[in-house]
Motif scaffolding. Sequence first.
Motif, PDB file in Angstrom:
ATOM      1  N   LYS A 290      22.200  33.507  23.411  1.00  0.00           N
ATOM      2  CA  LYS A 290      22.408  34.714  24.208  1.00  0.00           C
ATOM      3  C   LYS A 290      23.632  35.450  23.701  1.00  0.00           C
ATOM      4  CE  LYS A 290      20.165  33.312  28.524  1.00  0.00           C
ATOM      5  NZ  LYS A 290      20.302  33.202  29.997  1.00  0.00           N
ATOM      6  N   ILE A 291      23.610  36.786  23.883  1.00  0.00           N
ATOM      7  CA  ILE A 291      24.739  37.611  23.460  1.00  0.00           C
ATOM      8  C   ILE A 291      25.084  38.601  24.577  1.00  0.00           C
ATOM      9  CG2 ILE A 291      24.174  37.432  21.005  1.00  0.00           C
ATOM     10  CD1 ILE A 291      22.892  40.236  21.223  1.00  0.00           C
ATOM     11  N   ALA A 296      25.568  47.740  28.102  1.00  0.00           N
ATOM     12  CA  ALA A 296      26.076  47.707  29.481  1.00  0.00           C
ATOM     13  C   ALA A 296      27.418  48.445  29.575  1.00  0.00           C
ATOM     14  CB  ALA A 296      26.226  46.268  29.937  1.00  0.00           C
ATOM     15  N   LYS A 297      27.651  49.152  30.730  1.00  0.00           N
ATOM     16  CA  LYS A 297      28.894  49.889  30.976  1.00  0.00           C
ATOM     17  C   LYS A 297      29.410  49.572  32.381  1.00  0.00           C
ATOM     18  CE  LYS A 297      27.801  53.817  27.932  1.00  0.00           C
ATOM     19  NZ  LYS A 297      27.644  55.294  27.850  1.00  0.00           N
ATOM     20  N   ILE A 386      22.381  38.794  27.470  1.00  0.00           N
ATOM     21  CA  ILE A 386      20.946  38.981  27.248  1.00  0.00           C
ATOM     22  C   ILE A 386      20.509  38.059  26.115  1.00  0.00           C
ATOM     23  CG2 ILE A 386      20.983  41.381  28.043  1.00  0.00           C
ATOM     24  CD1 ILE A 386      20.958  42.240  25.089  1.00  0.00           C
ATOM     25  N   LYS A 387      19.208  37.840  25.954  1.00  0.00           N
ATOM     26  CA  LYS A 387      18.699  37.012  24.874  1.00  0.00           C
ATOM     27  C   LYS A 387      19.003  37.648  23.527  1.00  0.00           C
ATOM     28  CE  LYS A 387      14.916  34.756  27.370  1.00  0.00           C
ATOM     29  NZ  LYS A 387      13.448  34.504  27.393  1.00  0.00           N
ATOM     30  N   ASN A 388      19.371  36.785  22.580  1.00  0.00           N
ATOM     31  CA  ASN A 388      19.704  37.258  21.234  1.00  0.00           C
ATOM     32  C   ASN A 388      18.421  37.492  20.451  1.00  0.00           C
ATOM     33  OD1 ASN A 388      20.744  37.793  18.723  1.00  0.00           O
ATOM     34  ND2 ASN A 388      21.796  35.822  18.489  1.00  0.00           N
TER      35      ASN A 388
END
Length: 632
Positions: A290-291, A296-297, A386-388
């Motif tokens: 995951k990364i 996103a903000k 989120i998933k890499n």
Amino acid sequence: MHFKMALFSRKIYLLGAFLVLVNAISVVHSEEPKEKDGDDEATVETVEEENVYQSPKISPEKVYLAEHFDDEAAFKKKWVKSEAKKQGVDENIAKYDGKWAIQQPSRKIFKDDLGLVLTTEAKHAAISTLLQRPFEFKDKPFIVQYEVTMQEGQNCGGAYIKLLSRGTNTRADLRKFYDQTPYTIMFGPDKCGNDNKLHFIFRHKNPKTGVIEEKHSKKPTQRLDEIYKDKDPHLYTLIVRPDNTFSILIDNKEVNSGSLLEDFAPPVNPPEEIDDPNDRKPDDWDEREKIVDPTAKKPEDWDEDAPAQIVDPNAVKPDGWLDDEPEMIHDPEAKKPEDWDDDMDGEWEAPLIDNPVCASAAGCGKWNPPTIPNPNYKGVWRAPLIKNPNYKGKWKPRRIPNPDYFKDETPFRMTPVHAVGFELWSMSPMLLFDNLIITDDLAVAEEWAQNTFALKRAKISRDSQTLWGRMLRAMNYKPGWWALYAVYVAIPIVAYIVCLVRRANEDSVFDRAMRFAGDNPWVYALLIVVTFLVVGLVAYACFGSKSDSDADMKKTDAVVEDDPHLSEGEAEAEEELKEEAERPSKADLEGPEVDNDDAEVITTTEEVADTTPLVDTEGAGDGQRKRKPRRE
């Protein structure tokens, strides 16, 4: 009158001192009957008693070694004390200077049943002997069996045995026995602190690389703590079979078993495939599952500076709160101690106590409203994970065929055994070894145990059921010292009671008897003789053998009828003839005796018949075994 009482008290104390001296001599004579021989090989304890039990006998053709340690002359001829030095330790403690002795157990079970005793502690000790003929690992099982009695328990140290490999062939080789001497099997108990082991280690040679590696058996599943604490004799048996299975028994009960191929670490056979040592992970290989979401903000209304707690805006000070009253006040009833020195102790202040006025009020002192969790607190903002999309999984090197792979289906075919020895270091003295046998017939080992170990345990069991046996166990099998202590404690008590009786009866029968003894000095001589006889009877009761029917049991190889009573001379002559006829000659036991390092290697008919070694033993020794550090 006072002079006479002082003279009488002096006589009482002299008599008590005499009793203590005689008793102490009895204790020392009973518990330290050792004599040193002149050749520095070992000390031998000589005990002259009647009704000596018969040592077990067995046909030399059935065994490779059978040692009961009851024959002093045979022991000196066969066993050799090491003159080497241990490697990897300080020079001051490297020498094998531990003392070996042939002694009776401290808890005597049978008359003249002796054993090999390591009498010293915190010293390296090594002793060994040659087998009657080498053991070749072919189509018969290998069986080694011996007894160990940890007479003082065991804190830290081993009681294992080493089966020495081909190459240890002469007495000169035995004198060089040390920790690096190549061995085929090491077997026996070992303990340090809470870590206790029952070793079974065999050395296996890699047929491709020639490297010799130790293989350690798995640990027994059951706990073995009691064998290190109960100070009883225990029988250790190792059976290694041609089908590559093994069994380990303690007191004829199996505690470990398995396969030479499956239950040893490291395993005998290496894996067929190994990781490629030249394979490298690519630079673009992404192992992150995951990364952080790059899109996103942080929301505009996210206040990272808001506190986690705020003052309750709705809180109201309780009625009756005393703002001007302190919570603690000085104790008005306290007084300054009389020995208080202001110069040394400082200005005295009365101790603080709870303000009694506050007990009936809502509270005292300054009122502060309580705090509550801040409903607007959100903390530091962090982007979600989120998933890499580039995740490729955990990287592993590719597998390749093992270039050193081999498959040994017969690890039982080990290096032939030519000698056996004890190479030990122990923090507990008085380790006793007895009734060692090496054979290829399990029935022979069982018969040997029945004629030795089984008789001991049966005798111990019977003794423990008697009152005297329970008392001995409670006294740690040292009744003499307890008797000496009892006499020592009783002397002042008896003297005090006698003085009280004397003062209560100024002209008693005892008083007249003492005056009569003063007029007739021969009475004192008679009193000393009687006292000596009494002390002798007490000493015999404490140290003499408790003769019963069990003490006359003999260890033999078969069940026989009771021998008819012979005269002492005839019995000794017949015994000597039997031992001379059955005892193998020195040449049979050891081969030609030589004292130089270039001596001719001892061979036997079996060796000539098959001189091709099954496993080569050339190379270094076993190296330093890994174990917990011990204080040398």
